[in-house]
Scaffold this motif. Sequence first.
Motif, PDB file in Angstrom:
ATOM      1  N   ALA A  76      -7.774  60.432  32.094  1.00  0.00           N
ATOM      2  CA  ALA A  76      -8.929  60.438  33.001  1.00  0.00           C
ATOM      3  C   ALA A  76     -10.094  59.674  32.396  1.00  0.00           C
ATOM      4  CB  ALA A  76      -9.336  61.876  33.304  1.00  0.00           C
ATOM      5  N   LEU A  77     -10.332  59.858  31.107  1.00  0.00           N
ATOM      6  CA  LEU A  77     -11.435  59.173  30.432  1.00  0.00           C
ATOM      7  C   LEU A  77     -11.249  57.658  30.489  1.00  0.00           C
ATOM      8  CD1 LEU A  77     -13.968  59.352  28.614  1.00  0.00           C
ATOM      9  CD2 LEU A  77     -12.422  59.432  26.651  1.00  0.00           C
ATOM     10  N   ARG A  84     -13.027  66.190  35.818  1.00  0.00           N
ATOM     11  CA  ARG A  84     -13.610  67.526  35.978  1.00  0.00           C
ATOM     12  C   ARG A  84     -12.552  68.619  35.857  1.00  0.00           C
ATOM     13  NH1 ARG A  84     -16.997  64.673  39.653  1.00  0.00           N
ATOM     14  NH2 ARG A  84     -15.574  65.026  41.413  1.00  0.00           N
ATOM     15  N   ILE A  85     -11.308  68.286  36.225  1.00  0.00           N
ATOM     16  CA  ILE A  85     -10.217  69.252  36.116  1.00  0.00           C
ATOM     17  C   ILE A  85      -9.755  69.369  34.670  1.00  0.00           C
ATOM     18  CG2 ILE A  85      -7.859  69.788  36.848  1.00  0.00           C
ATOM     19  CD1 ILE A  85      -8.495  68.235  39.452  1.00  0.00           C
ATOM     20  N   GLN A 114      -4.107  69.474  47.779  1.00  0.00           N
ATOM     21  CA  GLN A 114      -4.218  70.094  46.461  1.00  0.00           C
ATOM     22  C   GLN A 114      -5.394  69.473  45.696  1.00  0.00           C
ATOM     23  OE1 GLN A 114      -2.198  72.583  44.943  1.00  0.00           O
ATOM     24  NE2 GLN A 114      -1.457  72.879  47.019  1.00  0.00           N
ATOM     25  N   PRO A 115      -6.636  69.860  46.050  1.00  0.00           N
ATOM     26  CA  PRO A 115      -7.805  69.236  45.417  1.00  0.00           C
ATOM     27  C   PRO A 115      -7.930  69.513  43.925  1.00  0.00           C
ATOM     28  CG  PRO A 115      -8.451  71.063  46.844  1.00  0.00           C
ATOM     29  CD  PRO A 115      -7.013  70.820  47.096  1.00  0.00           C
ATOM     30  N   LYS A 116      -7.162  70.464  43.389  1.00  0.00           N
ATOM     31  CA  LYS A 116      -7.199  70.756  41.954  1.00  0.00           C
ATOM     32  C   LYS A 116      -6.034  70.130  41.199  1.00  0.00           C
ATOM     33  CE  LYS A 116      -9.660  75.167  42.403  1.00  0.00           C
ATOM     34  NZ  LYS A 116      -9.605  76.625  42.114  1.00  0.00           N
ATOM     35  N   SER A 117      -5.298  69.241  41.860  1.00  0.00           N
ATOM     36  CA  SER A 117      -4.161  68.590  41.210  1.00  0.00           C
ATOM     37  C   SER A 117      -4.642  67.404  40.380  1.00  0.00           C
ATOM     38  CB  SER A 117      -3.143  68.113  42.255  1.00  0.00           C
ATOM     39  OG  SER A 117      -2.118  67.362  41.636  1.00  0.00           O
ATOM     40  N   PHE A 118      -4.554  67.525  39.088  1.00  0.00           N
ATOM     41  CA  PHE A 118      -5.030  66.490  38.173  1.00  0.00           C
ATOM     42  C   PHE A 118      -4.312  65.165  38.404  1.00  0.00           C
ATOM     43  CE2 PHE A 118      -4.216  64.282  34.123  1.00  0.00           C
ATOM     44  CZ  PHE A 118      -5.511  63.945  33.760  1.00  0.00           C
TER      45      PHE A 118
END
Length: 545
Positions: A456-457, A448-449, A416-420
């Motif tokens: 993430a930051l 990026r997601i 799942q490459p789009k899984s945050f």
Amino acid sequence: MKKQKKFRSWWLFATLVCALTIAFMAGSLNGEFLNWDDDRIIVNNPRVHSFSVANIAYAFGGLAFESYQPLHLVSYMIDGHLWPGNALGYRAHNLALYLGAVLLLFWLFKRIGLGPISATIGCLFFALAPYRVESVAWITGRKDVLMLLLALGSWHLYLSSFEEGRFLRSKRLCSLFLFVAALLSKSSALVLPAMMLIVDVAFFKRPLKRSLIAASPFAVIALAFAAALPMIWSRAEMVRQPISPGFTGRIALVGWTVSHYMTTLLWPFGTSPMYAEPTADELIRGMIVGYGTIFLFVLAFYFARKKSLHIGKSVGAIVLFFVALIPFLNFVPLYFLAADRYLLLPTIGVSLGVGLICEAAQRSQDIRRTGNRRGLSRATPVLLSALIPLYAVATVTEARAWTNSEKLWRHAVSRQPKSFYAWIKLGETLRKSGRPSESAEAYRAAQRIRPLSPIALGGVFWAELLVDADNHPSVSHELAEKLTYRFLAIANNAHELIDFARYLRKQQLTNASEVVLERLTAYVKPVNSAPISERKPLRWRRPAP
């Protein structure tokens, strides 16, 4: 003698089911504690390291870890007493509970009326499904297998209470007790009364009124738990807003959820510890597929009834699946919209349906002798059995991914490459293992997601700060953590961000200062054309009262 031989054959098949389950799930035993709840619930929680009155009172005393599920916490106290700190013992405990549940499911199929071969094939479809690995290999996934064991035990006692003999009232009370215990392990057990009612009516042909009366005490308890759940979830911040707001957004989300789980059932070879949230377009497509699937089931039922086909039990299995899935259809949107572990109870209906198909195929010869050509081919059980090795191979692969944290999250992002959250957990794992550069890359993938995510930051900043720390031994991990929290606290204040970037430059923490400047460039509107590092501090006026 014939009856005794038949009983032995049932135990032979039950032993085969258990042996195959152990063989293909054993890969999960050779692992460690994971950084997905295992650390905070078990490793760093001294309350579950030993038995004591105070620890048991803690487990039952209130909400813990976003839920009220005290029995799984108590079960860790057993492990803490027997094999403290040994992940193998905890994982073996999970597998033992799962084996007990699989055995109870096998005997439940016997009670319902399946033959030994049909019950074996159906049970193996349940036990060896790749989406089952999460509940068994994940130590804190124990709440699922413990709930399943207690729920099936309750179901057996409930069915026994309909048989003639002594202690019928005692059996019903014990069944009720185990049902409450299942709810105290995981709240998804609240669908059990509805599942028992469906089986009573569709399989045992009991009068609806009698079954309703028998299930009513269970239903009252389940409704009380169901009424408390939204309050518990809201308090623990486990309830979220739909992706698309409004009533239509909720309807679309429910349809997408149905589509997701139907896809997982039809193609269980792409499972993941975490799934990516759907985009608006994916939500619409999933809604169409989900509601289209339900419509096709209804249409098939209509034509089957029109042609006078005997489909009562098959419909019962399908209804069993959808009823058990109701708590996870996101009528109340959950924090994680989809997870493999949510399929634990619903797939009892699926595996029962597989067993019914095999049973119908085995009886097809007798059906043909009566002149009815609608019987299934006797090759059907063979064809279904051929799928079991595919399940088993996928299960072995999935179990290996759950042996340590890095394998788990690399497996998750590959599927799942789009899984945050999968990228966030991979970044955290790499950071703690002393690879800050790789950690920063993982956090940037998460960014990026969700570009506006503070998690993430902060992860990117922390990882880049640790890269700088490799060249500056004076920067400890404790200082890096404090600077990260400082950065997040001022992330929306341009004046303080500029001052903070200058401070980091002065300390020769170049990578970290670049992250701060990226924040300014991305989210703060420039006030002149000079480089950000050379601009004068911005002067902010206090808003008028």
